[in-house]
Design a protein around this motif. Structure first.
Motif, PDB file in Angstrom:
ATOM      1  N   ASP A   1      28.573  37.098  46.618  1.00 10.40           N
ATOM      2  CA  ASP A   1      28.487  38.463  45.091  1.00 10.40           C
ATOM      3  C   ASP A   1      28.464  39.838  45.409  1.00 10.40           C
ATOM      4  O   ASP A   1      27.241  39.442  45.692  1.00 10.40           O
ATOM      5  CB  ASP A   1      28.735  38.196  43.329  1.00 10.40           C
ATOM      6  CG  ASP A   1      29.905  36.963  43.241  1.00 10.40           C
ATOM      7  OD1 ASP A   1      30.029  36.043  43.502  1.00 10.40           O
ATOM      8  OD2 ASP A   1      28.534  36.016  42.424  1.00 10.40           O
TER       9      ASP A   1
ATOM     10  N   ASP B   1      33.879  39.438  45.707  1.00 13.40           N
ATOM     11  CA  ASP B   1      33.194  38.075  45.999  1.00 13.40           C
ATOM     12  C   ASP B   1      33.492  37.853  46.845  1.00 13.40           C
ATOM     13  O   ASP B   1      34.569  37.729  47.546  1.00 13.40           O
ATOM     14  CB  ASP B   1      33.557  37.509  44.590  1.00 13.40           C
ATOM     15  CG  ASP B   1      33.034  35.590  45.040  1.00 13.40           C
ATOM     16  OD1 ASP B   1      31.971  35.703  45.543  1.00 13.40           O
ATOM     17  OD2 ASP B   1      33.388  34.424  44.108  1.00 13.40           O
TER      18      ASP B   1
ATOM     19  N   SER C   1      32.881  37.699  38.239  1.00 13.38           N
ATOM     20  CA  SER C   1      33.218  37.280  39.309  1.00 13.38           C
ATOM     21  C   SER C   1      33.465  36.035  39.144  1.00 13.38           C
ATOM     22  O   SER C   1      32.964  35.724  38.066  1.00 13.38           O
ATOM     23  CB  SER C   1      31.938  37.331  40.451  1.00 13.38           C
ATOM     24  OG  SER C   1      31.258  36.680  40.003  1.00 13.38           O
TER      25      SER C   1
END
Length: 173
Positions: free
Chosen positions: A21, A40, A151
């Motif tokens: 990420d 990500d 994410s």
């Protein structure tokens, strides 16, 4: 960075020592705008972290000439093509000093705006295909609007009972 009119906060907690990420918050040196990039990469561990390094460098390089979110995603897509399994989801948001905003999406989870998931068109992740068309939205921020970018690591996080954190709890935060 300090950006007049905005309060920026970030939290990053990789589940391992290195992760896939990433985010960047860049203030334009002269026009007062800010570029926020969240993404990500596919995979985990050192290989994912190396791809993050490549992307962060490319983001910073591209931002030297343009803060346009669509141009940024197109540039990142070109850099990942032909690198094998080098794919990444990504959102790029430019906020101008007057509150006008442009958001481009390359397959990333939509942000939450004032606690509600933003409705936005999906798109393929970066590195998937040449000439990919990325979704772009333009809108006006209102005083007090609050964006939350996440994410899939947040949604997929598990507790000691291996229960997923999930979308409902993500929306609550």
């Amino acid at each position: 960075p300090l950006v007049p009119g905005l309060t920026l906060e970030s939290e990053y907690r990789p589940t391992q020592r290195v992760g896939g990420d990433f985010f960047q918050i860049l203030a334009h040196p002269s026009d007062g705008s800010v570029l926020i990039v969240v993404g990500d990469v596919a995979g985990h561990g050192l290989q994912a972290a190396m791809l993050v390094s490549l992307l962060v460098g490319a983001i910073r390089n591209q931002a030297e000439t343009s803060f346009d979110p669509l141009n940024l995603l197109q540039s990142l897509n070109r850099r990942l093509l032909g690198r094998g399994h080098a794919n990444a989801t990504c959102l790029a948001l430019r906020i101008a000093p007057d509150g006008s905003a442009t958001l481009a999406n390359a397959g990333h989870l939509p942000p939450y705006v004032n606690g509600k998931e933003m409705s936005m068109q999906g798109a393929l992740p970066l590195g998937t295909a040449e000439g990919t068309e990325f979704a772009v939205m333009r809108f006006q921020l209102q005083p007090g609007d609050r964006f939350t970018f996440v994410s899939d690591g947040v949604v997929e996080a598990t507790n000691e009972k291996r229960e997923l954190f999930g979308f409902a709890r993500t929306q609550q935060i």
